[in-house]
Write a protein that holds these residues in place. Structure first.
Motif, PDB file in Angstrom:
ATOM      1  N   ASN A  93      12.361  36.299  48.026  1.00 12.82           N
ATOM      2  CA  ASN A  93      11.632  36.093  49.274  1.00 12.82           C
ATOM      3  C   ASN A  93      12.236  36.900  50.429  1.00 12.82           C
ATOM      4  O   ASN A  93      12.049  36.546  51.592  1.00 12.82           O
ATOM      5  CB  ASN A  93      11.638  34.608  49.639  1.00 12.82           C
ATOM      6  CG  ASN A  93      10.234  34.075  49.845  1.00 12.82           C
ATOM      7  OD1 ASN A  93       9.262  34.735  49.516  1.00 12.82           O
ATOM      8  ND2 ASN A  93      10.116  32.884  50.395  1.00 12.82           N
ATOM      9  N   ASN A  94      12.952  37.976  50.122  1.00  8.12           N
ATOM     10  CA  ASN A  94      13.663  38.725  51.150  1.00  8.12           C
ATOM     11  C   ASN A  94      12.724  39.319  52.198  1.00  8.12           C
ATOM     12  O   ASN A  94      13.081  39.396  53.377  1.00  8.12           O
ATOM     13  CB  ASN A  94      14.496  39.844  50.518  1.00  8.12           C
ATOM     14  CG  ASN A  94      15.681  39.304  49.736  1.00  8.12           C
ATOM     15  OD1 ASN A  94      16.069  38.152  49.910  1.00  8.12           O
ATOM     16  ND2 ASN A  94      16.260  40.120  48.882  1.00  8.12           N
ATOM     17  N   ASN A  95      11.537  39.752  51.777  1.00 11.52           N
ATOM     18  CA  ASN A  95      10.597  40.331  52.745  1.00 11.52           C
ATOM     19  C   ASN A  95      10.175  39.306  53.793  1.00 11.52           C
ATOM     20  O   ASN A  95      10.141  39.602  54.995  1.00 11.52           O
ATOM     21  CB  ASN A  95       9.363  40.868  52.017  1.00 11.52           C
ATOM     22  CG  ASN A  95       9.677  42.093  51.175  1.00 11.52           C
ATOM     23  OD1 ASN A  95      10.707  42.740  51.366  1.00 11.52           O
ATOM     24  ND2 ASN A  95       8.798  42.413  50.248  1.00 11.52           N
ATOM     25  N   SER A  96       9.847  38.108  53.346  1.00  7.01           N
ATOM     26  CA  SER A  96       9.479  37.050  54.289  1.00  7.01           C
ATOM     27  C   SER A  96      10.651  36.671  55.176  1.00  7.01           C
ATOM     28  O   SER A  96      10.491  36.470  56.388  1.00  7.01           O
ATOM     29  CB  SER A  96       8.989  35.815  53.522  1.00  7.01           C
ATOM     30  OG  SER A  96       7.713  36.038  52.975  1.00  7.01           O
ATOM     31  N   GLU A  97      11.831  36.590  54.589  1.00  2.63           N
ATOM     32  CA  GLU A  97      13.021  36.257  55.374  1.00  2.63           C
ATOM     33  C   GLU A  97      13.267  37.311  56.450  1.00  2.63           C
ATOM     34  O   GLU A  97      13.665  36.995  57.577  1.00  2.63           O
ATOM     35  CB  GLU A  97      14.243  36.147  54.460  1.00  2.63           C
ATOM     36  CG  GLU A  97      14.159  35.059  53.391  1.00  2.63           C
ATOM     37  CD  GLU A  97      14.344  33.665  53.966  1.00  2.63           C
ATOM     38  OE1 GLU A  97      14.629  33.548  55.177  1.00  2.63           O
ATOM     39  OE2 GLU A  97      14.191  32.692  53.205  1.00  2.63           O
TER      40      GLU A  97
END
Length: 324
Positions: free
Chosen positions: A210-214
């Protein structure tokens, strides 16, 4: 925004549409959707790095199934209205039960991924809190599941079941009864459906995080240093969405921090100088005609149409005043 989602999230080389809730921005929760714009690349880099864009954003006071169901039901209707094929969309999220349940109900034909970083962390916390498993053994179990040759990279279902049986035997030998009774089956099901199957069927080339959302949540938190009123929050979010849309427009004419990847985009890159010259020539030719000039300018390059500038001159003004 919706055209960008349709282009970036439903094609052959598609971006994952990530969903993640963030806190401490207002009295309400903020749940943005995020995707990579695969037609844009960051300038000045050797490799192609695609920027992140905001999709639809949900502001909500509760985080239960009913609340998420309202959002995803509305989103499903909007996608259908704009002819976005949801069967081709790949959603990504963490393990929040209410969100995942509502997402699966409204997008049951779409593919869904779970963040392996969250799964790995939650597994470690569960083993520690329920059974007091020491850190060394927790790390061994995590590597056995998520490591380079872990369970999620099994070549077929038989190997997957065999490796999961080995994990279960470790729990039995060490008498992790609470974990086996309360969590093992649900963990195995999520691991199989949301991680192993997408990798096996090559929906994705690597595990999802979920790095993009984070990252995009961090952008919002940097813009909002403290809890703000609702109207201020909406203004800040709108400005951020507008900023990324403007960057896309700037990239079309060769300006800004990004450029158009012509291998993927349906548009061609046009230099600003070329566009201005060709558009100006077109305007000049129109001035010799008695017909009314169109409100729009289409480059003779044939790819871009923009609204004609109205000009900065006042009505009936022929030269700039020199009086001060």
């Amino acid at each position: 925004m919706l055209e960008n989602i349709k282009f970036c999230c439903t094609g052959k080389q598609r971006s994952i549409l990530s969903v993640d809730k963030t806190y401490n921005l207002s009295e309400l929760f903020v749940t943005p959707t995020v995707f990579k714009h695969i037609a844009l690349c960051k300038t000045g880099l050797k490799d192609k790095v695609h920027p992140l864009f905001f999709g639809p954003i949900f502001l909500h006071g509760n985080s239960d199934y009913r609340t998420y169901n309202i959002f995803f039901s509305e989103l499903q209707g909007v996608f259908k209205k704009h002819q976005i094929n949801v069967e081709n969309i790949i959603f990504g999220s963490d393990e929040e039960f209410a969100m995942v349940s509502a997402l699966r109900k409204n997008f049951n034909t779409s593919k869904h991924l779970l963040c392996t970083l969250h799964m790995r962390r939650n597994l470690s916390i569960s083993l520690k809190n329920s059974q007091g498993v020491p850190m060394r053994l927790r790390e061994y179990i995590s590597n056995m599941i998520f490591g380079e040759n872990g369970i999620i990279y099994s070549t077929d279902d038989i190997m997957f079941r065999k490796k999961m049986l080995k994990f279960r035997n470790i729990c039995i030998v060490n008498k992790y009864d609470k974990f086996l009774k309360n969590m093992f089956k649900s963990f195995e099901k999520k691991l199989y459906e949301y991680v192993y199957i997408p990798l096996k069927n090559k929906f994705i080339s690597q595990v999802y995080t979920n790095n993009n959302s984070e990252s995009m949540n961090s952008v919002l938190k940097m813009m909002i240093k403290k809890v703000v009123p609702l109207h201020t929050l909406i203004t800040i979010i709108s400005d951020q969405v507008f900023y990324y849309e403007k960057e896309l427009e700037r990239a079309v004419i060769g300006l800004g921090d990004y450029y158009i990847d012509c291998d993927l985009s349906k548009h061609d890159r046009v230099s600003l100088l070329k566009f201005v010259k060709e558009s100006t020539a077109e305007v000049g030719s129109n001035n010799h005609k008695s017909t009314t000039i169109s409100k729009y300018i289409t480059s003779s390059y044939g790819k871009i149409t923009l609204m004609r500038p109205k000009g900065s001159k006042k009505l009936s003004q022929f030269r700039r005043s020199r009086k001060f």
